[in-house]
Design an enzyme around this catalytic site. Structure first.
Site, PDB file in Angstrom:
ATOM      1  N   CYS A 132       0.966  -1.316  -0.088  1.00  0.00           N
ATOM      2  CA  CYS A 132       0.156   0.092  -0.011  1.00  0.00           C
ATOM      3  C   CYS A 132       0.803   1.188  -0.047  1.00  0.00           C
ATOM      4  O   CYS A 132       1.423   1.639   1.169  1.00  0.00           O
ATOM      5  CB  CYS A 132      -0.983   0.102   1.244  1.00  0.00           C
ATOM      6  SG  CYS A 132      -2.035   1.462   1.281  1.00  0.00           S
ATOM      7  N   CYS A 135      -0.335   3.932   2.197  1.00  0.00           N
ATOM      8  CA  CYS A 135      -0.296   4.036   3.742  1.00  0.00           C
ATOM      9  C   CYS A 135       1.239   4.181   3.975  1.00  0.00           C
ATOM     10  O   CYS A 135       1.421   4.733   5.086  1.00  0.00           O
ATOM     11  CB  CYS A 135      -0.715   2.609   4.052  1.00  0.00           C
ATOM     12  SG  CYS A 135      -2.301   1.917   3.432  1.00  0.00           S
ATOM     13  N   ASP A 136       2.174   3.826   3.247  1.00  0.00           N
ATOM     14  CA  ASP A 136       3.354   3.629   3.565  1.00  0.00           C
ATOM     15  C   ASP A 136       4.494   4.646   2.741  1.00  0.00           C
ATOM     16  O   ASP A 136       5.552   4.741   3.201  1.00  0.00           O
ATOM     17  CB  ASP A 136       4.006   2.279   3.777  1.00  0.00           C
ATOM     18  CG  ASP A 136       3.225   1.359   4.505  1.00  0.00           C
ATOM     19  OD1 ASP A 136       2.603   1.921   5.512  1.00  0.00           O
ATOM     20  OD2 ASP A 136       3.110   0.097   3.991  1.00  0.00           O
TER      21      ASP A 136
END
Length: 317
Positions: A132, A135-136
């Site tokens: 992701c 997300c990261d």
């Protein structure tokens, strides 16, 4: 007889459990083989509202679970092997529990990211391997990253990662990308994206517990090489966890559950879907949690005979 059974314990399922428990619906939550969902594989979560300094995925999920338990939600570990949705009460066969019956059902079983299945990949999830970028990506500011994939999602994530990383290397096993032309053009015009096409990843390399490189093979020459990197993002798609439903509920061609727009209602009255199992676009913890709240409210209204919409309406309307 359970008034409502929730399948799955990611942000969607746990939010639904919190709302329904507070409404005194006494939900039964059946945990699958990965309690907490994909967030348990994430180290730092910095984009979930309310946590100024961030929070780890496992801690966030554990806190949500305890919050649901505090209000009376019951949790049981088990794996649903089959369901019968032809009539109410719905019948579920659960490993370790036998038959479970329910007046209503919330499906929050999520979607599993497809992995490369190469040495070093699974061991380094959360330590340099991610599925992701949204997300990261923030954690790779000023660093070099590799993204594996050639579809629209891979191109979108590669472009997104250039907001943080100094260099993004796209590794794809074919000579040609599968992404749409507009997505390809956008990525190819980005000066921070470099390309390693017709290349097959064979191993994730790590040093001192962190990803250091990815070993690849040039498909044309057979030559092996290592691409140094601080992080590897795998973007080859997701599989919604819907196989156990055995086509008893309406899904799209990829297997994602279809819901009536603006609701969590499925093609079967009394069955609701929330989280990534019905969302192939956003796949974020906060959107999953929001849809879990919707599912809880839709379920409560259904059980109390206060459905907002006529259950005979079709998913296309």
């Amino acid at each position: 007889m359970n008034r409502v059974v929730i399948l799955g314990t990611g942000p969607a399922g746990l939010t639904a459990a919190i709302y329904l428990a507070r409404a005194n619906m006494k939900p039964l939550v059946i945990e699958g083989d990965q309690p907490g969902g994909q967030l348990t594989l994430t180290t730092e979560v910095e984009n979930f509202p309310g946590f100024i300094d961030g929070i780890t995925g496992p801690v966030l999920m554990d806190s949500m679970r305890k919050q649901a338990e505090r209000f009376g939600a019951e949790f049981k570990r088990g794996w649903v092997t089959s369901v019968d949705l032809n009539e109410r009460p719905f019948k579920l066969q659960v490993n370790g529990m036998g038959e479970v019956t329910a007046e209503s059902l919330i499906l929050s079983t999520g979607a599993s990211a497809k992995l490369l299945k190469i040495p070093g990949e699974k061991e380094n999830i959360g330590s340099g391997v991610s599925t992701c970028a949204t997300c990261d990506g923030f954690f790779y500011r000023g660093k070099k990253v590799v993204i594996v994939g050639g579809g629209d999602s891979a191109m979108e994530e590669a472009s997104f990662l250039t907001k943080f990383a100094s260099e993004v290397v796209v590794v794809h096993r074919r000579k040609e990308l599968r992404a749409s032309k507009i997505m390809q053009d956008r990525a190819k015009q980005n000066p921070n994206i470099t390309w390693s096409l017709d290349t097959t990843p064979v191993e994730v390399m790590s040093e001192a517990g962190k990803v250091s490189a990815i070993r690849v093979i040039d498909n044309a020459t057979g030559e092996e090489k290592q691409i140094a990197t601080d992080g590897i993002f795998v973007a080859i798609g997701h599989n919604p966890n819907t196989a156990f439903l055995e086509n008893q509920i309406k899904t799209d061609e990829a297997g994602y559950i279809e819901v009536v727009p603006g609701t969590t209602k499925t093609s079967i009255a009394g069955v609701f879907a929330c989280g990534d199992v019905q969302d192939k676009h956003y796949r974020q913890a906060i959107t999953a949690a929001g849809s879990g709240c919707m599912a809880a409210l839709d379920t409560e209204r259904f059980l109390e005979g206060k459905a907002v919409h006529d259950w005979s309406e079709s998913l296309s309307e």
